[in-house]
Motif scaffolding. Structure first.
Motif, PDB file in Angstrom:
ATOM      1  N   ASP A  73       0.925  -1.245  -0.043  1.00 53.99           N
ATOM      2  CA  ASP A  73      -0.098  -0.125   0.006  1.00 53.99           C
ATOM      3  C   ASP A  73       0.807   1.080  -0.128  1.00 53.99           C
ATOM      4  N   PRO A  74       1.607   1.560  -0.862  1.00 48.79           N
ATOM      5  CA  PRO A  74       2.352   2.769  -1.281  1.00 48.79           C
ATOM      6  C   PRO A  74       1.772   3.962  -0.717  1.00 48.79           C
ATOM      7  N   GLU A  75       0.503   4.063  -0.916  1.00 54.83           N
ATOM      8  CA  GLU A  75      -0.193   5.607  -0.668  1.00 54.83           C
ATOM      9  C   GLU A  75      -0.025   5.672   0.836  1.00 54.83           C
ATOM     10  N   LYS A  79       2.051   8.509   2.865  1.00 52.39           N
ATOM     11  CA  LYS A  79       0.857   9.356   3.805  1.00 52.39           C
ATOM     12  C   LYS A  79       1.646   9.496   5.234  1.00 52.39           C
ATOM     13  N   VAL A  80       2.188   8.399   5.710  1.00 52.01           N
ATOM     14  CA  VAL A  80       2.804   8.406   7.027  1.00 52.01           C
ATOM     15  C   VAL A  80       4.187   8.910   6.743  1.00 52.01           C
ATOM     16  N   ASN A  81       5.026   8.517   5.866  1.00 46.47           N
ATOM     17  CA  ASN A  81       6.480   8.682   5.864  1.00 46.47           C
ATOM     18  C   ASN A  81       6.898   9.984   5.280  1.00 46.47           C
ATOM     19  N   ALA A  82       6.257  10.292   4.241  1.00 46.28           N
ATOM     20  CA  ALA A  82       6.444  11.674   3.762  1.00 46.28           C
ATOM     21  C   ALA A  82       5.479  12.555   3.961  1.00 46.28           C
ATOM     22  N   LEU A  83       4.157  12.298   3.720  1.00 43.59           N
ATOM     23  CA  LEU A  83       3.143  13.612   4.264  1.00 43.59           C
ATOM     24  C   LEU A  83       3.597  13.796   5.824  1.00 43.59           C
ATOM     25  N   GLY A  84       3.599  12.892   6.611  1.00 50.71           N
ATOM     26  CA  GLY A  84       3.802  12.997   8.082  1.00 50.71           C
ATOM     27  C   GLY A  84       4.983  13.776   8.284  1.00 50.71           C
ATOM     28  N   ALA A  85       6.035  13.697   7.775  1.00 44.18           N
ATOM     29  CA  ALA A  85       7.372  14.285   8.051  1.00 44.18           C
ATOM     30  C   ALA A  85       6.904  15.994   7.560  1.00 44.18           C
ATOM     31  N   LYS A 130      11.865   4.782  -0.577  1.00 39.86           N
ATOM     32  CA  LYS A 130      11.338   6.135  -1.264  1.00 39.86           C
ATOM     33  C   LYS A 130      10.524   7.009  -0.324  1.00 39.86           C
ATOM     34  N   SER A 131       9.743   6.731   0.238  1.00 39.58           N
ATOM     35  CA  SER A 131       8.635   7.402   1.180  1.00 39.58           C
ATOM     36  C   SER A 131       9.491   8.251   2.314  1.00 39.58           C
ATOM     37  N   LYS A 132      10.580   7.449   2.682  1.00 40.59           N
ATOM     38  CA  LYS A 132      11.338   7.912   3.798  1.00 40.59           C
ATOM     39  C   LYS A 132      12.432   9.181   3.268  1.00 40.59           C
ATOM     40  N   TYR A 133      13.014   8.958   1.867  1.00 39.05           N
ATOM     41  CA  TYR A 133      13.568   9.900   1.333  1.00 39.05           C
ATOM     42  C   TYR A 133      12.594  11.059   1.028  1.00 39.05           C
ATOM     43  N   ALA A 134      11.482  10.844   0.507  1.00 41.20           N
ATOM     44  CA  ALA A 134      10.571  12.095   0.149  1.00 41.20           C
ATOM     45  C   ALA A 134      10.393  12.827   1.571  1.00 41.20           C
TER      46      ALA A 134
END
Ligand SMILES: NC(=O)c1ccc[n+]([C@@H]2O[C@H](COP(=O)([O-])OP(=O)(O)OC[C@H]3O[C@@H](n4cnc5c(N)ncnc54)[C@H](OP(=O)(O)O)[C@@H]3O)[C@@H](O)[C@H]2O)c1
Length: 290
Positions: A73-75, A79-85, A130-134
Motif C-alpha cells: 500500500d504505497p499511498e 502518507k505516514v513517511n512523507a506527508l507525516g514528515a 522512497k517514502s522516507k527519502y521524500a
C-alpha cells in the motif's frame, strides 16, 4: 511555570520512541508523546497538537516501518513517511521548534561496496526507502531548524522486532533462517537515543548518519543474538532472495558516521557491545505475540 525544554515524541510507542521516552529526566524535560492519537499524515491534527502544546523540539519517530506493508500500500507509506514528515516540518517552522527527523539506510539502493556517508547520493529502490527519502526532502525544504538522522536495523523494546523474532524461533525449536546477503549495522534504540539526546542539547543542524559502529550480515546478527541470548547451538540458515522477487530491503547499506567523526561531536558504540547491553537488560518474554 516550568522552564523545562518541551519535547514532543511523535511515534512514542515504537522501538526508538520508547527508548527516548525512558531516557529523559523529567526534572529537565517536559515530555509529550503521541502515536495514532495524533496521526502524522493528517495536517490539521498535527497543527492543532503543535498549537496547543508549543514544543521546543519535535522528534519524528513515527513511521510505517513494515516494508511489506509499504510495498502493498504505497499511498499509506507516503502518507505516514512523507506527508507525516512534511506536516511536522510545517508545524515546527510555524512554532519555531527544532525538528529531529529519523530516517533510514534504505534511502540507498544497496549497490555500493563501501560504507555510505552523508555525501553519497541516495537512490531508494523500495517504497519504504522512497517514502522516507521524500520525508527527508520535505523537512529540508520546509524548515531550517532541522536535523535528519539516518540509522539502520534499529532494535529495542516497543515494537516486536528482529531480535524478538530470532529468540522466539529459537525458544520454539524452529530453524532461524534469515537473508545472508544483507549487510548493514544493527543499532540499539538506546544507543541511538543517546545521540538524539545529545542533538537536543546541542546547536547542531543538518544531516547525520548514526548507526552503531561495525558491520555484519543479517545472519551474523542472528548468530550473535543467539549466542548472547543463550542459544549458542541453534543453527542459522542463510537465505538468498530469488531473481524476480520484489526487493524489500537493499542489500548493502552500511552507513559511515562520517559527519559525527569529522565534527567530533559523538561516537556510537560498537554494535556487538550495544547488543550485549540490550540483551542483558531485556526481560524474557513468551514467544510469538506482538
Ligand atoms: N526499525 C528500523 O530498522 C529503522 C531503521 C532506520 C530508521 N528507522 C526509522 O526510525 C523511526 C523509528 O523507527 P522504529 O523502529 O522505532 O519504528 P516503529 O517501532 O515501527 O515505531 C513507529 C511508531 O510510529 C507509529 N505510527 C505509525 N503510523 C502512524 C501515524 N500515521 N501517526 C502517528 N504515529 C504512527 C507506530 O504506531 P503503531 O505501531 O501502533 O502503528 C509506532 O509507534 C521511523 O521513522 C523509521 O522509519 C527505523
Amino acid at each position: 511555570m516550568s522552564r523545562n525544554l518541551k519535547i514532543w515524541i511523535a511515534g512514542a510507542s515504537g522501538r526508538l520512541g520508547s527508548a527516548l521516552y525512558r531516557r529523559f529526566d523529567r526534572t529537565e524535560y517536559d515530555i509529550l508523546t503521541s502515536d495514532h492519537d495524533v496521526p502524522v499524515g493528517e495536517t490539521n491534527e498535527v497543527n492543532r497538537y503543535a498549537d496547543m502544546n508549543y514544543p521546543n523540539v519535535i522528534i519524528n519517530c513515527s513511521g510505517l516501518t513494515d516494508v511489506r506493508e509499504c510495498e502493498r500500500d504505497p499511498e499509506h507509506a507516503y502518507k505516514v513517511n512523507a506527508l507525516g514528515a512534511r506536516n511536522l516540518a510545517i508545524a515546527a517552522r510555524r512554532i519555531d521548534a527544532k525538528l529531529i527527523q529519523i530516517s533510514t539506510d534504505d534511502v540507498f539502493d544497496g549497490s555500493a561496496s563501501a560504507p555510505l556517508n552523508e555525501f553519497d547520493a541516495p537512490h531508494p529502490i523500495t517504497v519504504y526507502g522512497k517514502s522516507k527519502y521524500a520525508g527527508e526532502a520535505f523537512v529540508r525544504e520546509l524548515t531550517d531548524k532541522h536535523v535528519i538522522v539516518r540509522s539502520s536495523w534499529i532494535y529495542g523494546s516497543g515494537t516486536y522486532d528482529f531480535v524478538d523474532d530470532v529468540l522466539d524461533r529459537a525458544a520454539r525449536g524452529e530453524t532461524v533462517s534469515v537473508p545472508g546477503d544483507e549487510i548493514s549495522s544493527p543499532t540499539s534504540s538506546d544507543a541511538l537515543a543517546g545521540f538524539i539526546h545529545y542533538l537536543i542539547q546541542s546547536k547542531e543542524f543538518g544531516l547525520y548518519h548514526a548507526s552503531c559502529e561495525g558491520a555484519c550480515s543479517r545472519s551474523e546478527f542472528a548468530r550473535e543474538i543467539l549466542r548472547l541470548g543463550g542459544y549458542p547451538d541453534v543453527p542459522v540458515e542463510s537465505t538468498v532472495a530469488s531473481a524476480g522477487d520484489t526487493p524489500l530491503r537493499p542489500k548493502f547499506t552500511l552507513l559511515d558516521n562520517m559527519m559525527m567523526r569529522m565534527t567530533g561531536i559523538y561516537k556510537m558504540p560498537d554494535w556487538r557491545d550495544a547488543l550485549a547491553r540490550y540483551l542483558s537488560a531485556r526481560p524474557s518474554r513468551n514467544g510469538g505475540a506482538k
